[in-house]
Enzyme design. Sequence first.
Site, mmCIF file in Angstrom:
data_model
loop_
_atom_site.group_PDB
_atom_site.id
_atom_site.type_symbol
_atom_site.label_atom_id
_atom_site.label_comp_id
_atom_site.label_asym_id
_atom_site.label_seq_id
_atom_site.Cartn_x
_atom_site.Cartn_y
_atom_site.Cartn_z
ATOM 1 C CG HIS A 222 -31.227 -9.361 -1.831
ATOM 2 N ND1 HIS A 222 -30.695 -8.086 -1.889
ATOM 3 C CD2 HIS A 222 -30.698 -10.027 -2.899
ATOM 4 C CE1 HIS A 222 -29.916 -7.976 -2.954
ATOM 5 N NE2 HIS A 222 -29.886 -9.140 -3.578
ATOM 6 C CG ASP A 224 -28.297 -12.762 -5.352
ATOM 7 O OD1 ASP A 224 -29.070 -11.862 -4.970
ATOM 8 O OD2 ASP A 224 -27.159 -12.541 -5.813
ATOM 9 C CG HIS A 279 -25.940 -9.395 -1.613
ATOM 10 N ND1 HIS A 279 -26.278 -10.729 -1.525
ATOM 11 C CD2 HIS A 279 -26.438 -8.971 -2.797
ATOM 12 C CE1 HIS A 279 -26.945 -11.096 -2.614
ATOM 13 N NE2 HIS A 279 -27.068 -10.030 -3.400
ATOM 14 N NE ARG A 290 -22.414 0.162 -6.651
ATOM 15 C CZ ARG A 290 -22.965 -1.055 -6.686
ATOM 16 N NH1 ARG A 290 -24.269 -1.197 -6.762
ATOM 17 N NH2 ARG A 290 -22.211 -2.135 -6.626
HETATM 18 O O1 LIG Z 1 -25.895 -3.651 -7.319
HETATM 19 C C1 LIG Z 1 -25.278 -4.500 -6.699
HETATM 20 O O2 LIG Z 1 -24.076 -4.379 -6.440
HETATM 21 C C2 LIG Z 1 -25.968 -5.745 -6.190
HETATM 22 C C3 LIG Z 1 -27.149 -6.172 -7.006
HETATM 23 C C4 LIG Z 1 -27.857 -7.360 -6.422
HETATM 24 O O3 LIG Z 1 -27.624 -7.758 -5.318
HETATM 25 C C5 LIG Z 1 -28.892 -8.064 -7.209
HETATM 26 O O4 LIG Z 1 -29.223 -7.628 -8.337
HETATM 27 O O5 LIG Z 1 -29.391 -9.109 -6.716
HETATM 28 FE FE LIG Z 2 -28.415 -9.757 -5.021
#
Ligand SMILES: O=C(O)CCC(=O)C(=O)O
Ligand SMILES: [Fe+2]
Length: 343
Positions: A222, A224, A279, A290
Amino acid sequence: MNTLSEAYRDHPLHLHHIIPLDFDSVRTVPESHVWPPSPAFEPDDDQSSIPTVDLMDPDAVKLIGHACETWGVFHVINHGIPMDILDEAESEARRLFSLPAGQKLRALRSPAGATGYGLARISPFFNKNMWHEGFTVMGSPIDHARELWPDDYQRFCDVIEDYQKKMKELAETLMHLILKSLDLSEEEISKVVSSGGASTALQLNSYPFCPDPSRVMGLAPHTDTSLLTVLYQSTIDGLQIFKDGAGWVLVSPTNGSLVVNVGDFLHILSNARFPNVIHRVVLKENQKQRLSLAYFYNPPVDSHVSPLALNSARIPLYRSVSVREYVDIKASNLEKALSFIRI
Ligand SMILES: O=C(O)CCC(=O)C(=O)O
Ligand SMILES: [Fe+2]
């Protein structure tokens, strides 16, 4: 008042797109969470060239502009946020996600709501569930914190509010440098970085231990919906960005650094000079839970975003769009959202 949550009200979700799996109760990956194998699952682990920007560097404006243009993502060091603030926020996130499933559900996001415990907002666009649970905060988390810990919510609120305050200051500093790199005037910059009205959100993410990580997806690809996102990931790998020509590139955590990525609004504002980086998060064998904390910095919800970085030779690639309208378009169209405002 933070009104970003209002922008989500018109897109109520079904409960099965909100309620996460009780990860503690499963020994194998249920069919609902098995993703089809794809060649993209073999990441190119060469992350050598993801840039690191030192905010104390006298050339920070140039370095940051170059990183945004070539990668749309960079590590930032000497960012001024003390390590103990990052540690404490992570440990509060850990405390939250360690609660029994039934207790976490007390703070479940409502179908038309934006804050609280639940699956990632992008979930309805995929027919498989992600190996992920999240908790979204906009402003004070007190209402949901009370639901989680009726007698002991204050510490969570203090830590999370302090974290957001620090992140906001950093996001403003970063935006200033980034917009300077686009040669915008101080007047234009102050219109975008108007600290009074910015709409922001903090997303706590948990990717629990998985018995069969190669078959699941932590967070699906996705971009952001933000100007920029400041991400803290403490010690565990998983975040990957997609770069044309290189494929999926791992963004490994390095001690105390933060990851900054360009979101859709900065992509629009830069007239597509800065890529809104795609990402995702993948899981690895024998990996512990994690955690990550993503801080989304947005323009005021009723303001308009349009390409600002235009020199005489360039024509705008996007029409002007209000934050509210774009959130609306994205909630129905995900990665196709930008095509709706392309000129
Ligand atoms: O957990 C991550 O490293 C990425 C989180 C992410 O892309 C988001 O919350 O939009
Ligand atoms: Fe994200």
